[in-house]
Design a protein around this motif. Structure first.
Motif, PDB file in Angstrom:
ATOM      1  N   GLU A  73      12.074   1.092   0.699  1.00 11.95           N
ATOM      2  CA  GLU A  73      12.109   0.150  -0.269  1.00 11.95           C
ATOM      3  C   GLU A  73      11.808  -1.279   0.159  1.00 11.95           C
ATOM      4  N   LEU A  74      12.478  -1.328   1.397  1.00 10.72           N
ATOM      5  CA  LEU A  74      12.478  -2.891   2.059  1.00 10.72           C
ATOM      6  C   LEU A  74      10.927  -3.443   1.862  1.00 10.72           C
ATOM      7  N   PHE A  75       9.985  -2.446   2.357  1.00 14.58           N
ATOM      8  CA  PHE A  75       8.581  -3.106   2.592  1.00 14.58           C
ATOM      9  C   PHE A  75       7.966  -3.380   1.170  1.00 14.58           C
ATOM     10  N   ASP A  76       8.494  -2.598   0.256  1.00 11.70           N
ATOM     11  CA  ASP A  76       7.942  -2.774  -1.376  1.00 11.70           C
ATOM     12  C   ASP A  76       8.521  -4.158  -1.802  1.00 11.70           C
ATOM     13  N   ARG A  77       9.707  -4.332  -1.316  1.00  8.75           N
ATOM     14  CA  ARG A  77      10.303  -5.751  -1.810  1.00  8.75           C
ATOM     15  C   ARG A  77       9.824  -6.854  -1.245  1.00  8.75           C
ATOM     16  N   LEU A  78       9.292  -6.753   0.107  1.00  9.38           N
ATOM     17  CA  LEU A  78       8.508  -7.812   0.925  1.00  9.38           C
ATOM     18  C   LEU A  78       7.298  -7.968   0.351  1.00  9.38           C
ATOM     19  N   GLN A  79       6.651  -7.017   0.054  1.00 10.16           N
ATOM     20  CA  GLN A  79       5.214  -7.029  -0.531  1.00 10.16           C
ATOM     21  C   GLN A  79       5.150  -7.699  -1.737  1.00 10.16           C
ATOM     22  N   HIS A  80       6.068  -7.504  -2.790  1.00 11.89           N
ATOM     23  CA  HIS A  80       6.177  -8.055  -4.032  1.00 11.89           C
ATOM     24  C   HIS A  80       6.666  -9.460  -3.768  1.00 11.89           C
ATOM     25  N   ALA A  81       7.748  -9.928  -2.995  1.00 10.49           N
ATOM     26  CA  ALA A  81       8.136 -11.450  -2.952  1.00 10.49           C
ATOM     27  C   ALA A  81       7.008 -12.168  -2.334  1.00 10.49           C
ATOM     28  N   GLY A  82       6.279 -11.640  -1.313  1.00 13.14           N
ATOM     29  CA  GLY A  82       5.377 -12.515  -0.628  1.00 13.14           C
ATOM     30  C   GLY A  82       3.775 -12.287  -1.131  1.00 13.14           C
ATOM     31  N   HIS A  83       3.767 -11.576  -2.268  1.00 12.61           N
ATOM     32  CA  HIS A  83       2.227 -11.335  -3.076  1.00 12.61           C
ATOM     33  C   HIS A  83       1.415 -11.012  -1.780  1.00 12.61           C
ATOM     34  N   LEU A  84       1.768  -9.995  -0.955  1.00  9.81           N
ATOM     35  CA  LEU A  84       0.954  -9.521   0.207  1.00  9.81           C
ATOM     36  C   LEU A  84       0.021  -8.249  -0.110  1.00  9.81           C
ATOM     37  N   SER A  85      -1.117  -8.459   0.385  1.00  7.99           N
ATOM     38  CA  SER A  85      -1.973  -7.491   0.126  1.00  7.99           C
ATOM     39  C   SER A  85      -1.662  -6.207   0.949  1.00  7.99           C
ATOM     40  N   GLU A  86      -2.159  -4.987   0.595  1.00  7.81           N
ATOM     41  CA  GLU A  86      -1.997  -3.635   1.498  1.00  7.81           C
ATOM     42  C   GLU A  86      -2.449  -3.876   2.959  1.00  7.81           C
ATOM     43  N   THR A  87      -3.556  -4.457   3.110  1.00  9.84           N
ATOM     44  CA  THR A  87      -4.114  -4.686   4.440  1.00  9.84           C
ATOM     45  C   THR A  87      -3.310  -5.457   5.065  1.00  9.84           C
ATOM     46  N   THR A  88      -2.382  -6.629   4.683  1.00 11.55           N
ATOM     47  CA  THR A  88      -1.519  -7.612   5.185  1.00 11.55           C
ATOM     48  C   THR A  88      -0.262  -6.636   5.560  1.00 11.55           C
ATOM     49  N   MET A  89      -0.034  -5.871   4.795  1.00 11.26           N
ATOM     50  CA  MET A  89       1.241  -5.004   4.933  1.00 11.26           C
ATOM     51  C   MET A  89       0.999  -3.959   6.028  1.00 11.26           C
ATOM     52  N   ARG A  90      -0.100  -3.310   6.172  1.00 15.31           N
ATOM     53  CA  ARG A  90      -0.359  -2.376   7.002  1.00 15.31           C
ATOM     54  C   ARG A  90      -0.866  -3.060   8.594  1.00 15.31           C
ATOM     55  N   THR A  91      -1.141  -4.211   8.467  1.00 17.16           N
ATOM     56  CA  THR A  91      -1.414  -4.872  10.021  1.00 17.16           C
ATOM     57  C   THR A  91       0.033  -5.825  10.444  1.00 17.16           C
ATOM     58  N   THR A  92       1.127  -5.707   9.484  1.00 20.85           N
ATOM     59  CA  THR A  92       2.207  -6.525  10.018  1.00 20.85           C
ATOM     60  C   THR A  92       3.350  -5.620  10.229  1.00 20.85           C
ATOM     61  N   PHE A  93       3.578  -4.669   9.364  1.00 25.75           N
ATOM     62  CA  PHE A  93       4.888  -3.894   9.330  1.00 25.75           C
ATOM     63  C   PHE A  93       4.541  -2.481   9.768  1.00 25.75           C
ATOM     64  N   ASN A  94       5.480  -1.663  10.140  1.00 23.87           N
ATOM     65  CA  ASN A  94       5.493  -0.344  10.388  1.00 23.87           C
ATOM     66  C   ASN A  94       5.458   0.618   9.325  1.00 23.87           C
ATOM     67  N   LEU A  95       6.071   0.085   8.346  1.00 19.72           N
ATOM     68  CA  LEU A  95       5.877   0.735   6.979  1.00 19.72           C
ATOM     69  C   LEU A  95       6.925   2.187   6.834  1.00 19.72           C
ATOM     70  N   GLY A  96       7.822   2.011   7.900  1.00 23.78           N
ATOM     71  CA  GLY A  96       8.580   3.239   8.017  1.00 23.78           C
ATOM     72  C   GLY A  96       8.349   4.032   9.271  1.00 23.78           C
ATOM     73  N   ILE A  97       7.165   3.823   9.778  1.00 20.92           N
ATOM     74  CA  ILE A  97       6.929   4.668  11.034  1.00 20.92           C
ATOM     75  C   ILE A  97       7.007   4.030  12.343  1.00 20.92           C
ATOM     76  N   GLY A  98       8.073   4.251  13.077  1.00 23.86           N
ATOM     77  CA  GLY A  98       8.593   3.601  14.088  1.00 23.86           C
ATOM     78  C   GLY A  98       7.548   3.859  15.482  1.00 23.86           C
ATOM     79  N   MET A  99       7.149   5.455  15.658  1.00 27.59           N
ATOM     80  CA  MET A  99       6.439   5.934  16.575  1.00 27.59           C
ATOM     81  C   MET A  99       5.448   6.906  16.142  1.00 27.59           C
ATOM     82  N   ILE A 100       4.461   6.912  16.777  1.00 26.30           N
ATOM     83  CA  ILE A 100       3.339   7.834  16.306  1.00 26.30           C
ATOM     84  C   ILE A 100       2.975   8.461  17.742  1.00 26.30           C
ATOM     85  N   LEU A 101       3.166   9.916  17.468  1.00 26.83           N
ATOM     86  CA  LEU A 101       2.867  10.743  18.559  1.00 26.83           C
ATOM     87  C   LEU A 101       1.501  11.424  18.357  1.00 26.83           C
TER      88      LEU A 101
END
Length: 205
Positions: A73-101
């Motif tokens: 939910e944290l990331f949805d709150r940040l996106q809504h408050a900052g009027h951030l595009s999905e592209t910006t979200m994906r190039t700024t935050f991990n969106l809940g995935i800390g490590m990819i194997l």
């Protein structure tokens, strides 16, 4: 005050933002020593979009399915408050995935057994055109007449940061102008005659 807002888990936004980065070496190192992992990507600044391609060899592409995990939910709150595009979200935050194997397909079950909270979030395929592709939601749009709402959705789907695509137009009128609009966009159409059903609810099911 965004920082003081409470999330569903009871923590405040600022508290969630200040949590230390999780270190994965204890869980991942034994799997690497067993030869079960090809590569790892720690998703920090730059998000999945910028970090994952660094470990993908030339000629291959990681196809990521954003529906494969629950986005905190944290990331949805940040996106809504900052009027951030999905592209910006994906190039700024991990969106809940800390490590990819990045692992061989045959090892996925073994790794998930060792890491119960892990999820399969995509696949690596042969594709020299890009090192990462985000899979999109597929939508079926119900429209009739001129299809003003259909056009708005279709235009939005073509945006660079769109996270959905229109898979089919469902229409109840064979001659509706919206069908030509869908054809011009190479979107297939399914015509449903509601008169063939007891009621509209039956047709929609």
């Amino acid at each position: 005050d965004l920082g003081g807002q409470t999330l569903e888990d009871g923590s405040e936004v600022m508290e969630a933002l200040m949590r230390p980065t999780r270190i994965y070496v204890k869980q991942v190192l034994p799997l690497m020593q067993q030869g079960l992992i090809h590569a790892t990507a720690h998703i920090t600044g730059g998000g999945i979009t910028e970090n994952l391609p660094r470990v993908i060899p030339a000629g291959l592409c990681a196809q990521v399915n954003p529906q494969a995990w629950h986005r905190p939910e944290l990331f949805d709150r940040l996106q809504h408050a900052g009027h951030l595009s999905e592209t910006t979200m994906r190039t700024t935050f991990n969106l809940g995935i800390g490590m990819i194997l990045v692992v061989p397909e045959h090892a996925a079950t073994t790794i998930q057994a060792a890491l119960p909270s892990s999820k399969v979030i995509g696949h690596v395929v042969a594709d020299p055109s890009a090192k990462i592709q985000w899979q999109m939601k597929s939508l079926a749009v119900l429209a009739s007449g001129n299809g003003t709402n259909f056009e708005a959705l279709a235009n939005a789907a073509q945006a660079v940061d769109s996270h959905y695509q229109i898979a089919v137009l469902v229409c109840d009128q064979m001659q509706a102008p919206v069908i030509q609009k869908a054809a011009a966009r190479h979107i297939p159409t399914l015509v449903v005659n509601f008169k063939d059903y007891a009621n509209k609810a039956a047709a929609e099911t």
